[in-house]
Motif scaffolding. Structure first.
Motif, mmCIF file in Angstrom:
data_model
loop_
_atom_site.group_PDB
_atom_site.id
_atom_site.type_symbol
_atom_site.label_atom_id
_atom_site.label_comp_id
_atom_site.label_asym_id
_atom_site.label_seq_id
_atom_site.Cartn_x
_atom_site.Cartn_y
_atom_site.Cartn_z
ATOM 1 N N VAL A 55 50.705 54.711 35.809
ATOM 2 C CA VAL A 55 49.591 55.249 36.590
ATOM 3 C C VAL A 55 49.064 54.163 37.526
ATOM 4 O O VAL A 55 48.752 53.059 37.097
ATOM 5 N N SER A 56 49.010 54.499 38.806
ATOM 6 C CA SER A 56 48.523 53.553 39.812
ATOM 7 C C SER A 56 47.239 54.087 40.440
ATOM 8 O O SER A 56 47.214 55.204 40.961
ATOM 9 N N PHE A 57 46.193 53.296 40.375
ATOM 10 C CA PHE A 57 44.906 53.681 40.950
ATOM 11 C C PHE A 57 44.698 52.973 42.286
ATOM 12 O O PHE A 57 44.800 51.750 42.368
ATOM 13 N N SER A 58 44.430 53.742 43.332
ATOM 14 C CA SER A 58 44.015 53.177 44.613
ATOM 15 C C SER A 58 42.504 52.996 44.557
ATOM 16 O O SER A 58 41.766 53.964 44.345
ATOM 17 N N ILE A 59 42.070 51.763 44.733
ATOM 18 C CA ILE A 59 40.645 51.458 44.564
ATOM 19 C C ILE A 59 40.166 50.616 45.735
ATOM 20 O O ILE A 59 40.822 49.643 46.121
ATOM 21 N N ASN A 60 39.018 50.981 46.288
ATOM 22 C CA ASN A 60 38.482 50.254 47.434
ATOM 23 C C ASN A 60 37.109 49.679 47.119
ATOM 24 O O ASN A 60 36.486 50.033 46.108
ATOM 25 N N ALA A 61 36.655 48.786 47.986
ATOM 26 C CA ALA A 61 35.315 48.222 47.851
ATOM 27 C C ALA A 61 34.283 49.326 48.086
ATOM 28 O O ALA A 61 34.551 50.331 48.746
ATOM 29 N N GLU A 62 33.085 49.112 47.549
ATOM 30 C CA GLU A 62 32.114 50.205 47.510
ATOM 31 C C GLU A 62 31.677 50.689 48.891
ATOM 32 O O GLU A 62 31.551 51.899 49.110
#
Length: 372
Positions: free
Chosen positions: A216-223
């Motif tokens: 499982v790969s999560f794409s996560i960005n700064a707030e």
């Protein structure tokens, strides 16, 4: 692998298929130029199974082996072959020929920069989530999983959709597809599936997923980037918590920090450093892939919110990007922080050129990015 070894390997593969009841035809086809290493196409046919097509494919190091290029018409399983592999010029994009599992397309989220806006523009549904015929998906997937291949592959189930967009519905990937990967009587080779998401809907994954065969790969960005350009997605903190829970349950978890957007201008570094701290305070990703904004012509044309396009101005072989110097500064800052604070080096770049890899002293030939 030399020519003699290559053809010996090819002969063994044909023998394996024939001994498992397949009729194998070998034919030459028109060359695909830089994007295909061979004009030889193997067609493997077996009663009750979807037809398999194989060819001799190079990897980033230039090593060649016979690999599946598609199942049947390629509408469900097909190899991603949109760049030169291996790259030859400094401005060529580094991207391996990974396998796509195109079980669905579209996305319920509204990321302003989403490339699906352009990719799916000609469909009547545009980027509205659509699941394909599950019977067809399962039939072609089982045909692939049962094939007498010698090396396992990773199938990317999130290139044209958010992999978890149908969780808690009839079309759930956890309910319909993951069990096939987890069934050793079907998947004896040990192929794995890659889920790519900006969701936090992991309830079914935790209850009935297959950790041994699911990544499982999560794409996560700064707030701030999330608030401005990732409408409808799960909060970054929620994605990190979901990633932590899955890793604790035995799943391999990867992270994409992509696209990194230098916004706000005076504070983007601290925002992404804070994001990295939060990630490592919760889990240890098996690998991290970094990327910056990529503005393909069709994406920019179809985007309703074009405010992000002020960050892309330099042409590349994968659309408009930030200037080279800006991208270098971004990558250097993140790589240095990961190394200095966490001793972390399992990092790759997404859709970047050879020159950038080399400038950052990263080995593109040994790329271990999100999709492989």
């Amino acid at each position: 692998m030399g020519k003699r070894e290559l053809f010996s390997d090819l002969e063994r593969l044909i023998k394996d298929f024939k001994s498992n009841g397949y009729k194998v035809d070998v034919k030459e086809t028109k060359s695909k130029g830089d994007r295909c290493d061979s004009t030889l196409i193997l067609k493997a046919v077996k009663s009750g199974f979807s037809t398999l097509y194989l060819s001799i494919m190079p990897d980033l190091q230039g090593k060649r082996r016979a690999s599946i290029i598609r199942v049947s018409d390629g509408s469900i399983i097909e190899r991603f072959m949109h760049v030169k592999v291996p790259p030859r010029e400094d401005d060529d994009i580094v991207c391996p020929n990974f396998l796509e599992l195109k079980w669905a397309y579209g996305c319920p989220f509204n990321c302003a920069y989403c490339y699906l806006q352009g990719t799916l523009r000609l469909l009547p549904t545009k980027k509205k989530p659509v699941a394909k015929d599950l019977r067809k998906v399962r039939r072609q997937l089982v045909s692939f999983l049962r094939a007498p291949l010698r090396e396992p592959e990773l199938l990317n189930a999130g290139e044209l959709c958010d992999s978890l967009m149908f969780e808690e519905t009839y079309y759930s990937i956890t309910e319909n597809i993951l069990p096939l990967f987890g069934d050793a009587t079907i998947n004896s080779v040990g192929h794995k599936v890659l889920l790519v998401t900006k969701s936090d809907k992991i309830k079914h994954l935790l209850e009935g997923g297959s950790p041994k065969t699911t990544i499982v790969s999560f794409s996560i960005n700064a707030e701030n980037a999330f608030k401005v350009w990732e409408k409808g997605t799960a909060h970054p903190h929620s994605r990190i918590k979901a990633a932590e829970d899955l890793q604790n349950a035995g799943f391999e978890v990867r992270v994409r920090i992509d696209p990194i957007i230098p916004f706000p201008q005076a504070a983007w570094r601290s925002e992404y450093y804070e994001l990295i701290d939060r990630i490592f305070n919760s889990l240890h990703p098996s690998r991290i892939t970094l990327g910056t904004l990529r503005g393909l012509r069709a994406t920019i044309r179809e985007a309703k919110d074009k405010t992000w396009t002020i960050f892309v101005e330099s042409p590349s072989k994968w659309g408009l990007k930030a200037k080279y110097e800006t991208r270098y500064e971004i990558y250097k800052a993140i790589l240095s922080y990961l190394s200095k604070e966490y001793g972390y080096k399992d990092v790759a770049l997404c859709k970047e050129d050879v020159q950038m890899w080399q400038s950052l002293k990263l080995n593109w030939k040994n790329c271990k990015c999100n999709c492989i």
